[in-house]
Design a protein around this motif. Sequence first.
Motif: not given
Length: 265
Positions: A11-17, A48-53, A58-62
């Motif tokens: 699992l890797h946290y992904i952050g928007l630019n 690619l996953l996006k946090g629902l709750r 609303n944050q991303y995870l690979m």
Amino acid sequence: MSQSSGPIFNLHYIGLNLKKGITAEHFENFVREHGVRIPAYPGWRWTLLKGLRGERENQYLMLYEAPDAEQYAHYIDRNGDQTAHARDFWQQHPQARDLIAEWKTFSTFAELPTIFSYYSLVAENTNSSLPEGPNYQVTPGQKPVARVVGIHNLALRSGVAPETFENFITSNIHRVEDYPGWKFHMLKGQGGSRLDQYAVMLEIESLESLNSFHPELDVSTEKALTFVREHQDTERMYDKWRELASFSGAPQIYTDYITIAGNGQ
């Protein structure tokens, strides 16, 4: 299933630019239209996953899945760095390197120094009705399959040895009855930020299925309560689990994610 023979989940946290004004819509459109052509290592799969709750809404995870520990170590070392085999793989895929460079204009990529953890499989429910296959699937002319993936962190109770908890889970996994279309996995951290810690990973066939049982954080529908009443042996197993460790859900930190895209779709 033993840890040595089971899959490895990374699992890797992904952050928007954000400094470049990238929005969630920009990023998701890029990944679905172009990023999906980035290959996975042979036998691997990424989603690619996006946090629902939960904690990371609303944050991303690979999410990467490798077939076993040997294949994981072939490409990624214990520190999360690429091995020589991994570097050779990317050298042989120049178009993928260009796509990764473009991805990095939208967000971070699943590589150091982003926060990551990798887990081995302690046990999983082999009686699940969830079909095998990727958690994000695209078939021409049909609505995409976008499953939900829940990551629920656990903690052992004071004085409980890891071996005691793991032996209990592996000896009683046959008693787990998942909701229809759900699948339970017990994971153990082998490296990264969650070393030697446990997590439940739930794969759920759809957002509609999640909401039919648990429409909000820690809320159960009558459908969920009826299922519990009809599967009392599973509940007795869960009661024993709670004597050894925290259970999936509150008060532990967790996030339910919706799948956004995956390699090879």
